[in-house]
Design a protein around this motif. Structure first.
Motif, PDB file in Angstrom:
ATOM      1  N   GLN A  41       0.839  -1.189   0.000  1.00 16.11           N
ATOM      2  CA  GLN A  41       0.000   0.000   0.000  1.00 16.11           C
ATOM      3  C   GLN A  41       0.881   1.248   0.000  1.00 16.11           C
ATOM      4  O   GLN A  41       2.033   1.205   0.415  1.00 16.11           O
ATOM      5  N   SER A  42       0.336   2.353  -0.459  1.00  8.83           N
ATOM      6  CA  SER A  42       1.134   3.545  -0.716  1.00  8.83           C
ATOM      7  C   SER A  42       0.573   4.760   0.006  1.00  8.83           C
ATOM      8  O   SER A  42      -0.624   4.858   0.256  1.00  8.83           O
ATOM      9  N   GLU A  43       1.485   5.724   0.308  1.00 11.54           N
ATOM     10  CA  GLU A  43       1.080   6.971   0.956  1.00 11.54           C
ATOM     11  C   GLU A  43       2.031   8.080   0.560  1.00 11.54           C
ATOM     12  O   GLU A  43       3.253   7.880   0.523  1.00 11.54           O
ATOM     13  N   VAL A  44       1.505   9.250   0.253  1.00 10.00           N
ATOM     14  CA  VAL A  44       2.325  10.426  -0.027  1.00 10.00           C
ATOM     15  C   VAL A  44       1.712  11.628   0.688  1.00 10.00           C
ATOM     16  O   VAL A  44       0.511  11.673   0.944  1.00 10.00           O
ATOM     17  N   THR A  45       2.554  12.605   1.001  1.00  7.95           N
ATOM     18  CA  THR A  45       2.098  13.868   1.576  1.00  7.95           C
ATOM     19  C   THR A  45       2.638  15.002   0.720  1.00  7.95           C
ATOM     20  O   THR A  45       3.835  15.040   0.422  1.00  7.95           O
ATOM     21  N   VAL A  46       1.765  15.905   0.288  1.00  9.23           N
ATOM     22  CA  VAL A  46       2.172  17.035  -0.538  1.00  9.23           C
ATOM     23  C   VAL A  46       1.616  18.325   0.057  1.00  9.23           C
ATOM     24  O   VAL A  46       0.568  18.321   0.707  1.00  9.23           O
ATOM     25  N   THR A  47       2.337  19.411  -0.165  1.00  9.67           N
ATOM     26  CA  THR A  47       1.901  20.729   0.294  1.00  9.67           C
ATOM     27  C   THR A  47       1.171  21.435  -0.842  1.00  9.67           C
ATOM     28  O   THR A  47       1.720  21.601  -1.933  1.00  9.67           O
ATOM     29  N   LEU A  48      -0.081  21.845  -0.595  1.00 11.02           N
ATOM     30  CA  LEU A  48      -0.905  22.477  -1.616  1.00 11.02           C
ATOM     31  C   LEU A  48      -1.375  23.846  -1.128  1.00 11.02           C
ATOM     32  O   LEU A  48      -1.542  24.069   0.074  1.00 11.02           O
ATOM     33  N   THR A  49      -1.592  24.745  -2.072  1.00 14.55           N
ATOM     34  CA  THR A  49      -2.181  26.044  -1.751  1.00 14.55           C
ATOM     35  C   THR A  49      -3.691  25.979  -2.011  1.00 14.55           C
ATOM     36  O   THR A  49      -4.166  25.150  -2.790  1.00 14.55           O
ATOM     37  N   ALA A  50      -4.439  26.854  -1.363  1.00 14.76           N
ATOM     38  CA  ALA A  50      -5.890  26.883  -1.546  1.00 14.76           C
ATOM     39  C   ALA A  50      -6.229  27.091  -3.020  1.00 14.76           C
ATOM     40  O   ALA A  50      -5.701  27.994  -3.667  1.00 14.76           O
ATOM     41  N   GLY A  51      -7.084  26.224  -3.566  1.00 14.35           N
ATOM     42  CA  GLY A  51      -7.473  26.323  -4.966  1.00 14.35           C
ATOM     43  C   GLY A  51      -6.571  25.581  -5.925  1.00 14.35           C
ATOM     44  O   GLY A  51      -6.870  25.510  -7.131  1.00 14.35           O
ATOM     45  N   GLN A  52      -5.459  25.018  -5.441  1.00  9.16           N
ATOM     46  CA  GLN A  52      -4.547  24.271  -6.324  1.00  9.16           C
ATOM     47  C   GLN A  52      -5.153  22.912  -6.659  1.00  9.16           C
ATOM     48  O   GLN A  52      -5.628  22.190  -5.793  1.00  9.16           O
ATOM     49  N   THR A  53      -5.130  22.554  -7.936  1.00 11.66           N
ATOM     50  CA  THR A  53      -5.669  21.278  -8.397  1.00 11.66           C
ATOM     51  C   THR A  53      -4.541  20.307  -8.709  1.00 11.66           C
ATOM     52  O   THR A  53      -3.553  20.675  -9.348  1.00 11.66           O
ATOM     53  N   VAL A  54      -4.687  19.089  -8.242  1.00 11.06           N
ATOM     54  CA  VAL A  54      -3.747  18.016  -8.552  1.00 11.06           C
ATOM     55  C   VAL A  54      -4.534  16.816  -9.048  1.00 11.06           C
ATOM     56  O   VAL A  54      -5.747  16.721  -8.838  1.00 11.06           O
ATOM     57  N   VAL A  55      -3.850  15.909  -9.713  1.00 11.88           N
ATOM     58  CA  VAL A  55      -4.455  14.643 -10.128  1.00 11.88           C
ATOM     59  C   VAL A  55      -3.767  13.529  -9.358  1.00 11.88           C
ATOM     60  O   VAL A  55      -2.545  13.367  -9.431  1.00 11.88           O
ATOM     61  N   ILE A  56      -4.554  12.786  -8.593  1.00  7.93           N
ATOM     62  CA  ILE A  56      -4.045  11.673  -7.789  1.00  7.93           C
ATOM     63  C   ILE A  56      -4.220  10.400  -8.614  1.00  7.93           C
ATOM     64  O   ILE A  56      -5.343  10.040  -8.970  1.00  7.93           O
ATOM     65  N   VAL A  57      -3.126   9.734  -8.934  1.00  2.00           N
ATOM     66  CA  VAL A  57      -3.168   8.573  -9.820  1.00  2.00           C
ATOM     67  C   VAL A  57      -2.910   7.303  -9.011  1.00  2.00           C
ATOM     68  O   VAL A  57      -1.852   7.154  -8.388  1.00  2.00           O
ATOM     69  N   VAL A  58      -3.891   6.391  -9.010  1.00  2.00           N
ATOM     70  CA  VAL A  58      -3.736   5.078  -8.396  1.00  2.00           C
ATOM     71  C   VAL A  58      -3.244   4.131  -9.476  1.00  2.00           C
ATOM     72  O   VAL A  58      -3.937   3.890 -10.469  1.00  2.00           O
ATOM     73  N   ASP A  59      -2.039   3.616  -9.297  1.00  2.00           N
ATOM     74  CA  ASP A  59      -1.384   2.786 -10.309  1.00  2.00           C
ATOM     75  C   ASP A  59      -1.065   1.426  -9.712  1.00  2.00           C
ATOM     76  O   ASP A  59      -1.325   1.175  -8.531  1.00  2.00           O
ATOM     77  N   GLY A  60      -0.499   0.531 -10.529  1.00  5.05           N
ATOM     78  CA  GLY A  60      -0.071  -0.777 -10.067  1.00  5.05           C
ATOM     79  C   GLY A  60       1.439  -0.910 -10.104  1.00  5.05           C
ATOM     80  O   GLY A  60       2.118  -0.209 -10.859  1.00  5.05           O
ATOM     81  N   SER A  61       1.991  -1.817  -9.283  1.00  7.46           N
ATOM     82  CA  SER A  61       3.440  -1.958  -9.192  1.00  7.46           C
ATOM     83  C   SER A  61       4.052  -2.619 -10.422  1.00  7.46           C
ATOM     84  O   SER A  61       5.240  -2.485 -10.664  1.00  7.46           O
ATOM     85  N   ASP A  62       3.252  -3.341 -11.199  1.00  9.63           N
ATOM     86  CA  ASP A  62       3.714  -3.868 -12.486  1.00  9.63           C
ATOM     87  C   ASP A  62       2.492  -4.116 -13.364  1.00  9.63           C
ATOM     88  O   ASP A  62       1.348  -3.922 -12.928  1.00  9.63           O
TER      89      ASP A  62
END
Length: 593
Positions: free
Chosen positions: A463-484
């Motif tokens: 299982q995976s976990e990341v922490t990112v710093t974002l500003t209010a209104g910033q859009t990101v795309v979170i991609v759930v991928d596979g290990s192979d």
């Protein structure tokens, strides 16, 4: 891609704090290049004016000046063969500090009876009622403001802890703020009926009254007696919560709505019917007042973007699309044309809710088509936290490949990306805990092809976990991928605000590794820098070499022999004195870069 830092998890042992204190003390005591006189306390011995433990010092093993070979370590005052990777010498034994109950976290730190050593920390064999052991105390991490969501994750002043997350603005309806803990006073054993009213050990809180035992059919979950067969917050087991569109039936979370007709998987297809005279059992999120509705189920035969169109209907139709498994609303449209689209995985079943605005009902026409191949992002998430969504990568394309690094692999696997906009500025944590396959999680800036902000393969096993710093209104795309390429399946994506590290400066005390601003920095924002040095044998030997010097020439020789460790040594001192404690430690003899 480097591993994303988690600055709030390191809990330095007393040995590490002592080493830090000794190393930082050298900044002031040795800054003029002159000799110093040490007044040592047993078991330390003065060697060249520096207090060292001759039982463990590789440069003063057993006696001052006795240096162990490069493939040896000092144990009990004797040079012995170094332990294998992952083990530490404690006395005459090589032990795993992560699991050894006699040496848990550091040598001679023994766990109490009834505790086990897990990840270098002594923990009770288990706390009852869904509670978590935090430093030997069983707490409810769902509401404890000092351990909100996890041990040691303290909320800031003015925030309360609700559902394991710190939040400002008070508690939700039905809950009471008791010293920062959002609790149900009808069920809380610590705050039964009113804040501070605590039940006895042999009592539980039922309807705001302390009673003996939970009674037949009830289970103790934290501070409450609940029926795990029907309780939406503890469905089946303590802590297993259903979402807002689910109910708990016979210990399992079930959707509150059900389809009246199964449309199968055929596309395109047309459905003509009426909502007149039908019940109103579901309220779509995109309309303030709904009406009677018909509900259909549809299963995607292949992955792709599907369109659900009711624009040719005889009244203002409201269309909503629900995931049949998690019962979460995937899309909703109350516009007169009422068209919704969704990127579905192969075999994914959805519920199509044909509703009406402001009480309207009548004859409708529903058109179901496969609009295109799968896209990225597969959907847009609500700008709120915490939230959990479920989905599947089965049958989806490999639309985004992560940038490979130490903590992230470049895998050609099916993936699913979701756009998320930060509601406020801060650190956000994304994880895939609860997924059914080996995941890789990466976060992209703005679009699926945007700059990779973070990536992780395995934080916890598979299982995976990341922490990112974002500003209010910033859009990101979170991609759930596979290990192979062979890894795909059902996934769970959790989104929450990360607990901020403590602010150390301004206490009025510089301190050292065991007190003041320095200790706060060591345990908080500088934990990674400290660990980078003190977790390696080479850097420990460099610090030992540096501390035994009483001239600038000696220290320069230590630096020349191991410049990499010298850089790590300077990095953690710069983090403490220059980044975290510039006010409290302004008088210390360290030159900031």
């Amino acid at each position: 891609m480097k591993k994303v830092k988690s600055r709030f998890r390191l809990a330095p042992t007393y040995t590490l704090l002592w080493l830090v204190a000794a190393a930082l003390a050298s900044v002031a005591s040795c800054s003029d290049g002159g000799p110093s006189t040490a007044e040592c306390v047993a078991p330390d011995t003065a060697c060249d004016g520096i207090c060292v433990n001759t039982s463990t010092s590789s440069n003063h093993c057993g006696a001052c000046g006795t240096v162990c070979a490069s493939d040896q370590t000092c144990s009990a005052g004797a040079c012995v063969a170094a332990c294998e990777a992952g083990q530490t010498t404690c006395g005459d034994a090589c032990v795993d500090l992560a699991t050894d109950e006699a040496h848990c976290g550091s040598c001679s730190e023994a766990c109490a009876e009834g505790q086990t050593c897990q990840d270098g920390a002594c923990e009770a064999d288990g706390c009852s009622g869904g509670r978590t052991d935090c430093d030997g105390e069983c707490v409810n991490t769902a509401s404890d403001p000092e351990n909100c969501g996890a041990c040691g994750a303290a909320c800031e002043e003015g925030e309360s802890c609700e559902a394991g997350a710190c939040q400002a603005g008070g508690c939700s309806d039905g809950l009471t703020d008791c010293d920062g803990a959002c609790v149900d006073v009808d069920r809380s054993e610590s705050h039964c009926g009113t804040c501070g009213t605590e039940c006895n050990d042999d009592q539980t809180c039922v309807a705001g009254v302390c009673q003996g035992g939970c009674g037949s059919g009830l289970t103790t979950c934290g501070d409450a007696c609940v029926d795990v067969q029907t309780d939406t917050e503890n469905c089946g087991t303590c802590g297993t919560a259903c979402n807002a569109t689910q109910v708990c039936q016979t210990g399992m979370c079930a959707c509150t709505v059900g389809p009246g007709h199964d449309l199968g998987d055929a596309v395109p297809q047309f459905v003509n019917a009426t909502t007149a005279g039908l019940p109103n059992s579901y309220a779509p999120s995109c309309v303030s007042a709904s009406s009677s509705e018909r509900i259909y189920s549809f299963t995607a035969a292949t992955a792709g973007v599907y369109s659900f169109d009711s624009s040719n209907s005889g009244y203002q139709v409201v269309l909503a699309l629900l995931d049949a498994t998690g019962c979460s609303e995937l899309a909703c449209n109350a516009d007169p044309n009422a068209i919704v689209t969704a990127d579905l995985a192969m075999g994914q079943t959805v519920y199509i809710v044909v509703d009406g605005a402001d009480g309207q009902a009548g004859t409708f026409e529903l058109h179901v088509t496969r609009a295109s191949a799968p896209s990225c992002p597969a959907g847009t998430l609500a700008p709120s936290v915490p939230q959990t969504i479920t989905g599947s990568t089965v049958g989806r394309p490999n639309s985004v490949r992560p940038t490979a690094s130490t903590w992230c692999r470049d895998a050609s696997a099916p993936d699913a990306g979701y756009a998320f906009t930060a509601p406020v500025s801060g650190d956000y944590t994304f994880d895939t805990y609860g997924s059914a396959f080996d995941t890789v999680l990466h976060v992209r800036d703005a679009t699926c092809q945007g700059t990779q902000l973070a990536c992780n393969d395995d934080t916890v096993i598979e299982q995976s976990e990341v922490t990112v710093t974002l500003t209010a209104g910033q859009t990101v795309v979170i991609v759930v991928d596979g290990s192979d390429a062979t890894r795909s399946g059902a996934f769970t994506l959790n989104i929450q605000r990360a607990v901020p590290p403590p602010v150390c400066d301004g206490s009025g005390e510089c301190g050292d590794g065991s007190s003041g601003c320095v200790r706060c920095a060591v345990e908080g924002n500088c934990a990674d820098e400290v660990a980078a040095c003190f977790d390696t044998r080479e850097c420990l030997e460099f610090v030992d070499c540096y501390l035994t010097c009483d001239t600038d020439a000696c220290k320069d020789a230590c630096i020349a022999a191991d410049p990499a460790s010298a850089a790590l040594f300077d990095a953690y001192r710069a983090c403490i004195y220059c980044s975290e404690c510039p006010i409290d430690c302004s008088g210390e003899a360290f030159t900031c870069p």
